[in-house]
Design a protein around this motif. Structure first.
Motif, short mmCIF file in Angstrom:
data_model
loop_
_atom_site.label_atom_id
_atom_site.label_comp_id
_atom_site.label_asym_id
_atom_site.label_seq_id
_atom_site.Cartn_x
_atom_site.Cartn_y
_atom_site.Cartn_z
N GLU A 61 0.90 -1.28 -0.01
CA GLU A 61 -0.15 -0.04 -0.07
C GLU A 61 0.66 1.30 0.21
O GLU A 61 1.86 1.58 0.83
N ASP A 63 -0.23 4.69 0.34
CA ASP A 63 -0.60 5.43 1.14
C ASP A 63 -0.44 5.17 2.65
O ASP A 63 -0.65 4.33 3.19
N SER A 64 0.31 6.18 3.36
CA SER A 64 0.90 5.74 4.67
C SER A 64 -0.20 5.73 5.77
O SER A 64 -0.13 4.77 6.43
N SER A 65 -1.38 6.47 5.76
CA SER A 65 -2.53 6.29 6.55
C SER A 65 -3.43 5.02 6.35
O SER A 65 -3.21 4.07 7.45
N TYR A 67 -1.89 2.23 4.86
CA TYR A 67 -0.79 1.38 5.30
C TYR A 67 -0.98 0.82 7.08
O TYR A 67 -0.92 -0.03 7.38
N LYS A 68 -0.92 2.08 7.68
CA LYS A 68 -0.88 1.83 9.12
C LYS A 68 -2.16 1.20 9.41
O LYS A 68 -2.23 0.33 10.52
N LYS A 71 -1.77 -2.38 8.49
CA LYS A 71 -1.11 -3.23 9.44
C LYS A 71 -1.78 -3.46 10.86
O LYS A 71 -1.42 -4.52 11.32
N ASN A 84 4.69 -0.74 3.46
CA ASN A 84 4.29 0.41 2.73
C ASN A 84 5.24 0.95 1.74
O ASN A 84 6.26 1.08 1.66
#
Ligand SMILES: C[S@@+](CC[C@H](N)C(=O)[O-])C[C@H]1O[C@@H](n2cnc3c(N)ncnc32)[C@H](O)[C@@H]1O
Length: 255
Positions: A61, A63-65, A67-68, A71, A84
């Protein structure tokens, strides 16, 4: 299971028609498969479906938001690894039985499904598969209220021609993102047309075709200069776009 999610990915998982089509397609795999990639995993919902049918899932993914969220959502699943990364820059070093890639958008113009699959397809085993398998696109002449390119949520328009299937893409094949065609559309009734409606149908598996849903390829409406039409006449339209380059790449001319 409670999912942590961004507002956009919440809309995606609220779309039950979209989700059940993917669930059904993924359920056709039994638990004997080795590796699946989930490309653009978003909240991780499709990786969650895959987790009971594959020994290992690698979920990418950008996009870091998102991804978080993925996860965290998938932390208890030891067979899912969430990374990420931009798929286009990811170096695939393992061969997979399945790629799931839901970066869909109407006619694949506004999202990266085609460049991503062209990059990732080489990581499939010889007998490997892709979900979705294919799409096909249809076009209709319409009379639109709005003068800019838009999707059909809450938009009003009237249809003036038969629908014409104008292209089909099999995701197992390398696909040229530069698309160009000339359409000949038969008018159904007298009136004024000023736009083209594009509808995309998604083939997820041999027995599953999902029509547009609110979050899976909602029809795209493209305006052009107003033209009076008569029943049974044919209107010729030249349509050009680059799949993955956004709606700004669309060129449409009525001849
Ligand atoms: C339509 S959403 C689908 C999310 C999830 N697969 C689902 O079905 O609910 C597409 C996702 O792909 C991600 N994405 C788009 N381009 C990407 C790229 N080049 N590499 C990795 N992820 C990407 C987006 O950030 C978004 O989360």
């Amino acid at each position: 299971m409670k999912f942590k999610i961004t507002p956009y990915h919440f809309d995606l998982i609220k779309d039950s028609q979209r989700l059940s089509a993917f669930y059904q397609a993924i359920s056709e795999y039994d638990g004997t498969n080795d590796l699946a990639y989930d490309l653009g995993c978003g909240s991780g919902i499709l990786s969650y479906f895959l987790s009971s049918n594959f020994n290992e899932i690698i979920s990418l993914e950008i996009d870091s938001s998102a991804y978080k969220c993925a996860k965290e959502n998938l932390a208890d699943f030891e067979n899912v690894k969430v990374i990420n990364a931009d798929v286009l820059e990811y170096e695939f070093d393992r061969k997979a039985d399945l790629i799931v890639c839901e970066m869909m958008d109407t006619a694949l113009i506004d999202e990266e499904q085609i460049p991503v699959l062209n990059h990732a397809r080489k990581c499939l085993k010889p007998e490997g598969k892709i979900i979705p398998q294919a799409i096909f696109n249809s076009a209709e002449l319409v009379n639109l209220e709005r003068e800019y390119i838009h999707w059909d949520e809450n938009a009003r328009y009237e249809v003036f021609s038969d629908a014409l299937i104008y292209s089909e893409f099999d995701f197992m094949e390398d696909i040229d993102p530069n698309f160009e065609t000339t359409l000949s559309l038969k008018v159904k009734r007298d009136g004024t047309v000023n736009g083209l409606k594009i509808t995309t149908f998604t083939k997820l598996a041999d027995d599953i075709v999902c029509g547009p849903t609110p979050m899976l390829n909602p029809p795209l409406l493209i305006p052009f200069e107003e033209k009076s039409v008569k029943s049974n006449e044919y209107i010729t339209v030249k349509l050009k776009y680059i799949m993955g380059n956004g709606i700004e790449s669309i060129e449409l001319n009525v001849i």
